[in-house]
Design an enzyme around this catalytic site. Structure first.
Site, mmCIF file in Angstrom:
data_model
loop_
_atom_site.group_PDB
_atom_site.id
_atom_site.type_symbol
_atom_site.label_atom_id
_atom_site.label_comp_id
_atom_site.label_asym_id
_atom_site.label_seq_id
_atom_site.Cartn_x
_atom_site.Cartn_y
_atom_site.Cartn_z
ATOM 1 N N GLU A 5 0.793 -1.240 0.000
ATOM 2 C CA GLU A 5 0.000 0.000 0.000
ATOM 3 C C GLU A 5 0.825 1.289 0.000
ATOM 4 O OE1 GLU A 5 -2.778 -0.489 3.229
ATOM 5 O OE2 GLU A 5 -3.685 -2.254 2.329
ATOM 6 N N GLU A 44 -6.058 -10.854 -1.711
ATOM 7 C CA GLU A 44 -6.880 -10.654 -0.504
ATOM 8 C C GLU A 44 -8.355 -10.635 -0.886
ATOM 9 O OE1 GLU A 44 -5.527 -7.410 1.952
ATOM 10 O OE2 GLU A 44 -3.421 -7.843 1.553
HETATM 11 C C1 XIL Z 1 -6.403 -6.760 8.125
HETATM 12 C C2 XIL Z 1 -6.701 -7.978 8.982
HETATM 13 O O1 XIL Z 1 -7.558 -8.833 8.272
HETATM 14 C C3 XIL Z 1 -7.326 -7.562 10.297
HETATM 15 O O2 XIL Z 1 -7.439 -8.675 11.165
HETATM 16 C C4 XIL Z 1 -6.480 -6.482 10.965
HETATM 17 O O3 XIL Z 1 -7.158 -6.014 12.121
HETATM 18 C C5 XIL Z 1 -6.226 -5.324 10.022
HETATM 19 O O4 XIL Z 1 -5.643 -5.803 8.827
HETATM 20 N N1 XIL Z 1 -5.118 -4.979 3.498
HETATM 21 C C6 XIL Z 1 -4.069 -5.739 3.968
HETATM 22 C C7 XIL Z 1 -4.281 -6.632 5.134
HETATM 23 O O5 XIL Z 1 -3.003 -5.748 3.354
HETATM 24 O O6 XIL Z 1 -3.129 -6.793 5.900
HETATM 25 C C8 XIL Z 1 -5.429 -6.179 5.997
HETATM 26 O O7 XIL Z 1 -5.664 -7.160 6.986
HETATM 27 C C9 XIL Z 1 -6.658 -5.922 5.157
HETATM 28 C C10 XIL Z 1 -6.412 -4.855 4.128
#
Ligand code: XIL
Length: 375
Positions: free
Chosen positions: A157, A262
């Site tokens: 990001e 994701e």
């Molecule tokens: C999220 C997790 O799923 C949660 O449990 C945590 O509280 C916050 O992070 N993008 C990403 C991930 O790259 O690491 C994130 O994961 C979701 C958005």
């Protein structure tokens, strides 16, 4: 008596992820990793309970369905490097052991990200200290797991929605080149590990242009980058298929692997002002934002199934360019979308319901390969 117990146990395990809905062995539900074996890897983000195998249903489902995992949190800086010079590898090491035990390839997540940083870094403003943290963090962790994980999300990001560099702590203190440096350090520390850039909304044209420029910059510096992860946090009825298709082609043209890292499709209304997957955005709860607290209406279930079907049809069309598709969670109950960007909601974004039953979306996705007629 022992035999009876063993029999009950075997029946129980067989039911897991067959939907537990009375399907016989012949009707056992298919396995994503098997069905898409010739196409791409299929994975899930795993939380600490799943890695610790506290729920046999979860373990059975993961082992049957997936051939790759991403740790949902336990390799993020706040957890693996909680204090200056002190690392906590306990949970990360368990992830490696889990992957070996169940033959899942591991995508480690993530080395350099502005979120979920340990407190000692969040308050660091001088360049020398941050540079030292940056170098030590990448070198120590990436070298420890080299050869044990398949890949790293080296930087997560780094971009704004308009494709410019996000003004994160790293960018402000170390300058735009921090991304190139991160890949350079990771490549030195982990010569056997694939190195990826990962972000959300980078299928959108403006942000995609920024990502393409960033990847080109890394390549032009003679630094290794092996792939790009499009996070894929999408919304019911609004999966941007055209943008996704153009992005697969644009990133593949850079000579790198394309991954969907994701994947989830939120079925809930978005509160105003949330346009991506920035974990720092939190909005207040109200009932209008949580319409399916009791159950999911059939029409929504069907729309979700259509969305996943269209998405996987596209993935299959470009399977030669796509290395991996990873869901952000195993079943609807574990999804982060139950608590982000609004806490305490009931979302239904994945292919398995809260009891590990395959949803209509699962059947549609499988049917693309098997041609099975499904409801
Ligand atoms: C999220 C997790 O799923 C949660 O449990 C945590 O509280 C916050 O992070 N993008 C990403 C991930 O790259 O690491 C994130 O994961 C979701 C958005």
């Amino acid at each position: 008596m022992d035999k009876v117990i063993s029999f009950v146990l075997v029946v129980f395990i067989c039911c897991i992820c067959t939907g537990g809905n009375g399907q016989s062995a012949a009707g056992e539900i298919p396995s994503l990793k098997t069905v898409f074996k010739e196409d791409f890897l299929v994975g899930a983000a795993l939380n600490r309970h799943q890695v610790n195998e506290t729920d046999p249903m979860a373990t059975a489902c993961i082992a049957r369905q997936f051939n790759t995992l991403t740790p949902e949190n336990d390799m993020k800086a706040a957890l693996i490097h909680p204090e200056w010079g002190r690392y906590n590898f306990t949970e990360a090491d368990k992830i490696i052991a889990f992957g070996e035990r169940h033959q899942l390839q591991i995508n480690a997540h993530t080395l350099i990200w502005h979120s979920q940083l340990p407190a000692f870094v969040m308050h660091m403003h001088d360049k020398d200290s941050l540079q030292r943290f940056f170098k030590d963090h990448i070198s120590v962790i990436a070298s420890r797991y080299d050869g044990k994980v398949y890949s790293w999300d080296v930087v997560n990001e780094a971009l704004n929605e308009d494709g410019t560099m996000r003004k994160s702590l790293f960018q402000r203190t170390l300058g735009d080149d921090y991304v190139v440096q991160a890949f350079q350090l990771a490549g030195q520390a982990a010569p056997h590990t694939k190195l990826y850039y990962n972000d959300y909304n980078i299928e959108r044209p403006e942000k995609r242009a920024g990502a393409v420029a960033l990847i080109r910059k890394i390549q032009a510096a003679g630094v290794r980058i092996d792939g790009v992860g499009i996070q894929g946090h999408w919304h019911l009825g609004r999966v941007p298929l055209k943008d996704i298709e153009e992005s697969i082609l644009a990133y593949a043209a850079l000579g790198i692997d394309v991954m969907f890292t994701e994947l989830d499709i939120s079925v809930l209304p978005d509160p105003k002002g949330v346009e991506g997957a920035d974990v720092n955005q939190q909005k207040g709860y109200n009932n209008a934002l949580n319409p399916y607290a009791g159950s999911l209406p059939d029409s929504v279930q069907q729309q979700l199934a259509r969305d996943y079907e269209n998405l996987f049809r596209l993935f299959l069309r470009y399977k030669d360019k796509i290395g991996r598709v990873t869901f952000w969670g195993v079943n609807d109950g574990d999804s982060w979308l139950n608590n982000w960007p609004v806490p305490g909601r009931t979302n239904y974004p994945l292919l398995f319901d809260r009891q590990f039953n395959p949803k209509m979306a699962f059947n549609k996705v499988i049917a693309l390969k098997t041609g099975t007629v499904t409801k």
